[in-house]
Motif scaffolding. Structure first.
Motif, short mmCIF file in Angstrom:
data_model
loop_
_atom_site.label_atom_id
_atom_site.label_comp_id
_atom_site.label_asym_id
_atom_site.label_seq_id
_atom_site.Cartn_x
_atom_site.Cartn_y
_atom_site.Cartn_z
N ASP A 46 0.63 1.19 15.97
CA ASP A 46 -0.14 2.27 15.35
C ASP A 46 0.31 2.52 13.92
N ASP A 47 1.61 2.43 13.70
CA ASP A 47 2.16 2.60 12.35
C ASP A 47 1.65 1.50 11.43
N TYR A 48 1.60 0.29 11.94
CA TYR A 48 1.10 -0.86 11.16
C TYR A 48 -0.38 -0.68 10.81
N VAL A 49 -1.19 -0.28 11.80
CA VAL A 49 -2.61 -0.08 11.57
C VAL A 49 -2.86 1.04 10.56
N ALA A 50 -2.13 2.13 10.70
CA ALA A 50 -2.29 3.26 9.79
C ALA A 50 -1.97 2.87 8.35
N THR A 51 -1.01 1.97 8.21
CA THR A 51 -0.67 1.49 6.87
C THR A 51 -1.84 0.72 6.26
N LEU B 91 0.82 -1.21 0.00
CA LEU B 91 0.00 0.00 0.00
C LEU B 91 0.85 1.26 0.00
N GLU B 92 1.96 1.22 0.69
CA GLU B 92 2.84 2.39 0.70
C GLU B 92 3.39 2.70 -0.70
N ARG B 93 3.56 1.64 -1.46
CA ARG B 93 4.18 1.81 -2.77
C ARG B 93 3.14 1.81 -3.89
N ALA B 94 1.88 1.91 -3.52
CA ALA B 94 0.82 1.92 -4.53
C ALA B 94 -0.14 3.09 -4.32
#
Length: 300
Positions: free
Chosen positions: A54-59, A26-29
């Motif tokens: 939290d970083d994982y969930v936000a991703t 998702l970060e790269r799309a």
């Protein structure tokens, strides 16, 4: 909520996007724009690759921002919080009759109408109702008749290693849930099977806190058999929460110990809550090894 997508195309493609590695998927799309974005649940995973939970969930939540219409699990607190700001949202829940799709006495319902009985579904476990409700919601948005969706769900052949029944002997049922590679997946499998259980867990723990798994074991898990790289970490969590447990050398030893301990009515389930890479090429190889061991026992 009722939302219909325009029939602009004939073919739709379903893809699974997952933040397995940081700055991946998702970060790269950023240009990915799904017609429908579905978020089933979230639980701690891959924390060895993320700055925080939290970083994982936000991703994962990026799927909502990038989708035209979203389908969300109202039972999952994190998913619900991220979905609330979106107006074009279809909700599902196991016990909330205000949701667009919900579960009542094992029946998938929508606006008081019975759509599908989970007894007709090939996978055991009430958590699989989440998947079925999401399927009905997605199909409805695409204009598929509910009866067609019900027939498809009834004919569904599960992929390997997802709460798949391997066989039964002397009243003991053996279940392969090797796809349970994180605590959340294993907890869902435990909660979805209302029978006494011997649980096989272990592998690479990925920095997870196994206290949550120990808490889930308190009601129906009779014994936890632990193997793999992070077995000591898992064992400490079980002992701290007074869960009957035992460390063994490997998967064959775990299966043998489970066979000796199991009684009629029990379920012996491999749902490791860990990655497989310490001992196996992937979760499929691990699941196949479990099935081979069980089938050798069943054929004796």
């Amino acid at each position: 909520m009722s939302v219909k997508l325009p029939s602009e195309t004939i073919f739709y493609v379903a893809i699974s996007v997952c933040p397995y590695y940081k700055h991946c998927h998702l970060e790269r799309a950023p240009t990915l724009r799904p017609a429908i974005g579905v978020w089933l649940n979230v639980s701690p995973d891959h924390l060895d690759r993320y700055d925080s939970y939290d970083d994982y969930v936000a991703t994962k939540a990026k799927i909502f921002a990038q989708s035209k219409v979203i389908i969300a699990n109202a039972d999952d607190k994190q998913v619900k919080n991220y979905a609330k700001p979106y107006h074009h949202c279809v909700w599902f829940a196991r016990s909330n009759e205000q949701a667009d799709y919900y579960l009542c006495n094992g029946e998938v319902m929508s606006r008081g109408k019975r759509l599908f009985s989970m007894t007709d579904f090939a996978q055991i476990g009430t958590h699989n109702a989440d998947n079925v409700m999401a399927v009905f919601a997605t199909a409805a948005l695409l204009g598929v008749d509910e009866k067609v969706t019900a027939k498809a769900c009834q004919a569904f052949i599960p992929l390997p290693c997802r709460t798949a029944i391997v066989g039964e002997r002397h009243g003991v049922t053996f279940v392969n849930d090797s796809k349970g590679t994180n605590i959340g997946a294993t907890v869902a499998a435990i909660n979805g099977i209302d029978r006494p259980m011997i649980l096989l867990v272990g592998g690479q723990g990925k920095g997870q806190n196994f206290s949550e798994l120990a808490s889930a074991c308190q009601q129906r898990v009779k014994q936890v058999l632990i193997f793999g790289q992070d077995s000591e970490i898992i064992n400490k969590a079980m002992v701290k929460n007074n869960i009957p447990c035992r460390q063994v050398n490997d998967l064959p030893a775990a299966v043998n110990a489970a066979i000796k301990s199991a009684q009629p009515g029990d379920v012996v389930m491999l749902s490791p809550a860990c990655a497989s890479f310490d001992m196996f090429a992937n979760y499929l190889v691990r699941g196949a090894a479990f099935e081979q061991l069980v089938k050798e026992y069943l054929d004796e």
